[in-house]
Design an enzyme around this catalytic site. Sequence first.
Site, PDB file in Angstrom:
ATOM      1  N   THR A 183       6.781   1.456   2.045  1.00  0.00           N
ATOM      2  CA  THR A 183       7.523   0.570   1.158  1.00  0.00           C
ATOM      3  C   THR A 183       7.100   0.935  -0.257  1.00  0.00           C
ATOM      4  O   THR A 183       5.949   1.263  -0.516  1.00  0.00           O
ATOM      5  CB  THR A 183       7.307  -0.925   1.507  1.00  0.00           C
ATOM      6  OG1 THR A 183       8.164  -1.708   0.694  1.00  0.00           O
ATOM      7  CG2 THR A 183       5.879  -1.384   1.298  1.00  0.00           C
ATOM      8  N   CYS A 236       4.148  -8.574  -4.422  1.00  0.00           N
ATOM      9  CA  CYS A 236       4.357  -8.623  -2.973  1.00  0.00           C
ATOM     10  C   CYS A 236       3.182  -7.943  -2.261  1.00  0.00           C
ATOM     11  O   CYS A 236       2.470  -7.142  -2.851  1.00  0.00           O
ATOM     12  CB  CYS A 236       5.642  -7.906  -2.582  1.00  0.00           C
ATOM     13  SG  CYS A 236       7.112  -8.618  -3.328  1.00  0.00           S
ATOM     14  N   HIS A 258       6.989  -6.857   4.412  1.00  0.00           N
ATOM     15  CA  HIS A 258       6.887  -6.921   2.955  1.00  0.00           C
ATOM     16  C   HIS A 258       6.917  -8.410   2.573  1.00  0.00           C
ATOM     17  O   HIS A 258       7.968  -9.040   2.616  1.00  0.00           O
ATOM     18  CB  HIS A 258       8.115  -6.166   2.420  1.00  0.00           C
ATOM     19  CG  HIS A 258       8.176  -6.003   0.955  1.00  0.00           C
ATOM     20  ND1 HIS A 258       8.525  -4.819   0.366  1.00  0.00           N
ATOM     21  CD2 HIS A 258       7.960  -6.858  -0.068  1.00  0.00           C
ATOM     22  CE1 HIS A 258       8.537  -4.960  -0.943  1.00  0.00           C
ATOM     23  NE2 HIS A 258       8.186  -6.179  -1.235  1.00  0.00           N
TER      24      HIS A 258
END
Lengths: 151, 206
Positions: A12, A18, A35
Amino acid sequence: MDVVKSPDTIRTSGLGSCVGVVLYDETKKIAGLVHVMLPDSSLGKTSTLNVAKFADTGIEALIDKLKAEGVQPFRLKAKIAGGAQMFKFTTDNDTMRIGPRNVEAVKNALKKHGIPIVAENTGGNSGRTIEFNPENSLLNIRTVNQGVCDI
Amino acid sequence: MKITALHLDILKEIGNIGAAHAATSLSNLVGRKIDMRVPNVDMVNFTDMMELAGGSENVVVGIYLRIEGDVEGSMFFILPVEQANRFIQRLIQDEQFDFSNNLVSEIGLSAMQELGNILSGSYLSALSDFTGLKIYPTVPGLAVDMFGAIISIGLIEISQISDHVIVINTSIFEEGYGDCEEVRGHFFLLPDPESFESLFNALGVV
């Protein structure tokens, strides 16, 4: 949220506040990544939201997904990265502290499910791109200012 | 509420007026002609939002501020590093200035922050004049990092209510450097979901 088996890797990019949570089974060489954007599903103001973005429901959903792939939950280990504070403000606004709150919530959720955190690279004020390789269980982390490392 | 084509046109006009004022301020500050594109208003999911402005890993100079008052939301001014360097080099008269340098000078950072302050101020005061709504910007923050990491802070409030975001996106570019994604700067206005009604009501549209 996704699950891969070696030789595939999972990644990711551009994580800020995050947190990327990788759950993996070393022997089966299978890994999943979720995520996390928000610490707790109780922050959701409507009930139809994507469960994957909250720490509590996202981790639970990922465990279920790995179980469906034949993984025994007690074999799972975790590596986590992210939770930065991208902007420094002198305000007590909760949104600004979202990174540290996400990290804390992820740790609590993992503890609740009895999943050990083998390595983490969290906090600070840099964005991260992460990639996990189920073959060697290494999480590769790239930042703009601090280069690349494996944990 | 249901967003109609008329609503989208109004949001485009907001982007148009705001960015036109900001582009004029920028042009006055750096002494160069600044052009702007017709605004885009899109409803996108978070993953697609991260892919605007060259992709989530693209390193950019980002100014972020919250807006408060009758309308609430997040605002970003995003510049490619090269373009931000050119503006700041001119503002502080230092051709060596470079955001990719690890030892970025304080004066350059401060100039960038002030540039962000002035431009977002022009954008938002135009919006306030146009709608008659009270809009208060917070002091802007500055980050040089991956676009995805920067923009995600603007999605936090929205993500508590929705999996989608309505983004008012206006791009600007310096004349003489061509109009391609590598040189474009972006204003992103992300109103919080509860604020759309105030915006539309203020303009007499239900």
